[in-house]
Enzyme design. Structure first.
Site, mmCIF file in Angstrom:
data_model
loop_
_atom_site.group_PDB
_atom_site.id
_atom_site.type_symbol
_atom_site.label_atom_id
_atom_site.label_comp_id
_atom_site.label_asym_id
_atom_site.label_seq_id
_atom_site.Cartn_x
_atom_site.Cartn_y
_atom_site.Cartn_z
ATOM 1 N N ILE A 1 -5.397 2.614 6.197
ATOM 2 C CA ILE A 1 -6.766 2.855 6.683
ATOM 3 C C ILE A 1 -7.657 2.995 5.454
ATOM 4 C CG2 ILE A 1 -6.532 5.396 6.753
ATOM 5 C CD1 ILE A 1 -8.174 5.272 9.428
ATOM 6 N N PHE B 1 1.207 2.802 7.385
ATOM 7 C CA PHE B 1 -0.113 2.994 7.994
ATOM 8 C C PHE B 1 -1.173 2.792 6.910
ATOM 9 C CE2 PHE B 1 -3.606 6.123 8.670
ATOM 10 C CZ PHE B 1 -4.137 5.601 9.838
ATOM 11 N N HIS C 1 0.831 -1.220 0.000
ATOM 12 C CA HIS C 1 0.000 0.000 0.000
ATOM 13 C C HIS C 1 0.857 1.259 0.000
ATOM 14 C CE1 HIS C 1 -3.024 -2.951 0.990
ATOM 15 N NE2 HIS C 1 -3.948 -2.031 0.789
ATOM 16 N N PRO C 2 0.435 2.236 -0.794
ATOM 17 C CA PRO C 2 1.157 3.514 -0.778
ATOM 18 C C PRO C 2 0.783 4.303 0.475
ATOM 19 C CG PRO C 2 -0.795 3.720 -2.143
ATOM 20 C CD PRO C 2 -0.757 2.284 -1.673
HETATM 21 C C1 2AL Z 1 -4.853 3.540 1.117
HETATM 22 C C2 2AL Z 1 -5.166 3.517 -0.263
HETATM 23 O O1 2AL Z 1 -4.348 3.513 -1.180
HETATM 24 N N1 2AL Z 1 -6.527 3.489 -0.334
HETATM 25 C C3 2AL Z 1 -7.030 3.496 0.913
HETATM 26 O O2 2AL Z 1 -8.227 3.483 1.174
HETATM 27 N N2 2AL Z 1 -5.987 3.525 1.797
HETATM 28 N N3 2AL Z 1 -3.578 3.570 1.571
HETATM 29 C C4 2AL Z 1 -3.253 3.582 2.906
HETATM 30 N N4 2AL Z 1 -1.947 3.649 3.200
HETATM 31 O O3 2AL Z 1 -4.122 3.529 3.775
#
Ligand code: 2AL
Length: 174
Positions: free
Chosen positions: A121, A119, A67-68
């Site tokens: 979410i 992190f 995830h970014p």
């Molecule tokens: C992300 C994402 O790319 N989309 C999302 O809902 N949350 N990334 C993140 N680090 O929480």
């Protein structure tokens, strides 16, 4: 798109359509394709959940690492996936002022340093203030609790992405 159409997809078509329901983890849709025929969308979701839950701790952390960051480098350099860009936009992450961007960078770095994964979410279910508050709060957790919490967020992101695919397909057919 009804479930018969989903069940009729070839493996390649299925992965093309559902490959990013878990960010940058097409192996998950590739794996669950073996479970066809699916009863409905809930059944697809259940297989994804089962796959994720069956992973070791390091496997789960691997998913998180795909995830970014929210409001991170990929957003600034335009290298987010389409799904992530839309989600981050909806949560207001694309409209932060410079102080907020700095704060997000500081908290994201602190989090990554503490846990060894980013992190995560579900951005669509949280606004800018929620995200910043939860990021600060979750920094206090221990690693095991945080891993499980973050994986539950991945499942929420996945569920919304799955529903979005089906909905947008219906819209394009109307
Ligand atoms: C992300 C994402 O790319 N989309 C999302 O809902 N949350 N990334 C993140 N680090 O929480």
């Amino acid at each position: 798109m009804d479930i018969r159409a989903v069940n009729a997809l070839t493996y390649e078509e299925f992965v093309e359509l559902f490959g990013n329901v878990v960010e940058k983890c097409p192996i998950i849709s590739a794996a669950i394709w073996s479970n066809r025929p699916f009863k409905d969308l809930t059944d697809i979701e259940a297989h994804i959940t089962e796959f994720i839950d069956s992973l070791s701790d390091s496997g789960k952390e691997g998913i998180l690492r795909c995830h970014p960051d929210l409001a991170g480098r990929d957003l600034q350099s335009g290298t987010l996936t389409r799904e992530s860009r839309e989600e981050q936009g909806q949560a207001g992450m694309t409209a932060l002022d410079s102080a907020e961007i700095l704060l997000m960078h500081r908290l994201n770095s602190e989090y990554r340093e503490r846990f060894g994964f980013p992190f995560v979410i579900c951005a669509r279910l949280n606004n800018k203030a929620d995200i910043m508050r939860r990021l600060s709060e979750r920094l206090e957790n221990d690693c095991a609790a945080e891993r499980e919490l973050a994986i539950e967020e991945v499942k929420k992101i996945c569920s919304l992405r799955l529903h979005n695919i089906v909905l947008s397909d219906i819209q394009t057919k109307l």
